[in-house]
Design a protein around this motif. Structure first.
Motif, PDB file in Angstrom:
ATOM      1  N   SER A 180      -9.661   7.213   1.601  1.00  0.00           N
ATOM      2  CA  SER A 180      -9.848   6.587   3.178  1.00  0.00           C
ATOM      3  C   SER A 180     -10.246   5.539   2.750  1.00  0.00           C
ATOM      4  O   SER A 180      -9.419   4.419   3.962  1.00  0.00           O
ATOM      5  N   ARG A 181     -10.803   4.766   1.802  1.00  0.00           N
ATOM      6  CA  ARG A 181     -11.249   3.809   1.560  1.00  0.00           C
ATOM      7  C   ARG A 181     -10.487   2.849   1.629  1.00  0.00           C
ATOM      8  O   ARG A 181      -9.560   1.470   1.976  1.00  0.00           O
ATOM      9  N   GLN A 182      -9.272   3.512   1.085  1.00  0.00           N
ATOM     10  CA  GLN A 182      -7.746   2.579   0.607  1.00  0.00           C
ATOM     11  C   GLN A 182      -7.060   1.855   1.838  1.00  0.00           C
ATOM     12  O   GLN A 182      -6.543   1.289   1.700  1.00  0.00           O
ATOM     13  N   ILE A 183      -6.733   2.935   2.672  1.00  0.00           N
ATOM     14  CA  ILE A 183      -6.369   2.945   3.256  1.00  0.00           C
ATOM     15  C   ILE A 183      -7.229   1.954   4.834  1.00  0.00           C
ATOM     16  O   ILE A 183      -6.713   1.354   5.125  1.00  0.00           O
ATOM     17  N   MET A 184      -7.887   2.082   4.501  1.00  0.00           N
ATOM     18  CA  MET A 184      -8.994   1.067   5.752  1.00  0.00           C
ATOM     19  C   MET A 184      -8.879   0.277   5.249  1.00  0.00           C
ATOM     20  O   MET A 184      -8.384  -1.070   5.931  1.00  0.00           O
ATOM     21  N   ARG A 185      -8.894  -0.299   3.949  1.00  0.00           N
ATOM     22  CA  ARG A 185      -8.467  -1.743   2.779  1.00  0.00           C
ATOM     23  C   ARG A 185      -7.118  -2.264   3.807  1.00  0.00           C
ATOM     24  O   ARG A 185      -6.516  -3.292   3.861  1.00  0.00           O
ATOM     25  N   ILE A 186      -5.606  -1.558   3.665  1.00  0.00           N
ATOM     26  CA  ILE A 186      -4.687  -1.404   4.183  1.00  0.00           C
ATOM     27  C   ILE A 186      -4.532  -2.335   5.831  1.00  0.00           C
ATOM     28  O   ILE A 186      -3.842  -2.872   5.718  1.00  0.00           O
ATOM     29  N   VAL A 187      -5.381  -1.305   6.499  1.00  0.00           N
ATOM     30  CA  VAL A 187      -5.617  -1.350   7.926  1.00  0.00           C
ATOM     31  C   VAL A 187      -6.575  -3.208   8.387  1.00  0.00           C
ATOM     32  O   VAL A 187      -5.461  -3.775   9.510  1.00  0.00           O
ATOM     33  N   ARG A 214      -5.549  -5.620   6.469  1.00  0.00           N
ATOM     34  CA  ARG A 214      -5.094  -6.680   6.678  1.00  0.00           C
ATOM     35  C   ARG A 214      -4.278  -7.563   7.305  1.00  0.00           C
ATOM     36  O   ARG A 214      -3.690  -8.626   7.570  1.00  0.00           O
ATOM     37  N   THR A 215      -4.074  -6.380   8.659  1.00  0.00           N
ATOM     38  CA  THR A 215      -3.539  -7.077   9.760  1.00  0.00           C
ATOM     39  C   THR A 215      -4.257  -7.682  10.645  1.00  0.00           C
ATOM     40  O   THR A 215      -4.086  -8.081  11.745  1.00  0.00           O
ATOM     41  N   ASP A 216      -5.592  -7.973  10.355  1.00  0.00           N
ATOM     42  CA  ASP A 216      -7.102  -8.876  10.864  1.00  0.00           C
ATOM     43  C   ASP A 216      -7.012  -7.873  12.551  1.00  0.00           C
ATOM     44  O   ASP A 216      -7.531  -8.215  13.439  1.00  0.00           O
TER      45      ASP A 216
END
Length: 104
Positions: free
Chosen positions: A84-91, A93-95
Motif C-alpha cells: 500500500s505504501r508503494q502505491i501511495m508513493r507512486i500516486v 508523484r502526481t502532486d
C-alpha cells in the motif's frame, strides 16, 4: 484550473496480493480473513469469490456458505502495508491532494 477527482478502489487489494505471490491461487476464489470455522469477517475477496456474493465485512461463516470452494488465507499485515505504501508513493508523484482511507 482543470480539476480531476480520481478514486482508486482497492477493495480486492489483499486478495490480489495473495494471488500475485502464490500462483496456485490465481483464478481461484480467494478470501482474506478468518476461516469459516472461526469467528471473523472477510477483509477482502478476489473477483472470483465476489461472483458468489462474498465481499468485505461479510461474516466468514457466511462467506464459507456462499463460496464453499473459497480459499481462505490469513497472512501478515506487514506485506499489505508495504504494498500500500508503494502505491501511495507512486500516486504522490502526481502532486495531487491525496485523501487515503484505510491502511497507508
Amino acid at each position: 484550473m482543470f480539476r480531476v477527482i480520481f478514486h482508486l478502489d482497492m477493495d480486492a487489494f489483499y486478495a490480489s496480493i495473495e494471488q500475485r505471490d502464490c500462483p496456485a491461487l490465481r483464478g481461484k476464489p480467494v478470501i482474506v480473513g478468518a476461516p469459516p470455522t472461526q469467528r471473523g469477517v472477510v477483509c477482502a475477496a478476489s473477483y472470483e469469490a465476489r461472483r458468489f456474493g462474498v465481499h468485505s465485512a461479510l461474516p466468514s461463516v457466511t462467506a464459507g456458505r456462499l463460496c464453499p470452494k473459497g480459499v481462505f488465507v490469513r497472512r501478515g499485515w506487514i506485506i499489505y502495508l508495504e504494498e500500500s505504501r508503494q502505491i501511495m508513493r507512486i500516486v504522490a508523484r502526481t502532486d495531487a491532494v491525496i485523501e487515503p482511507v484505510s491502511i497507508r
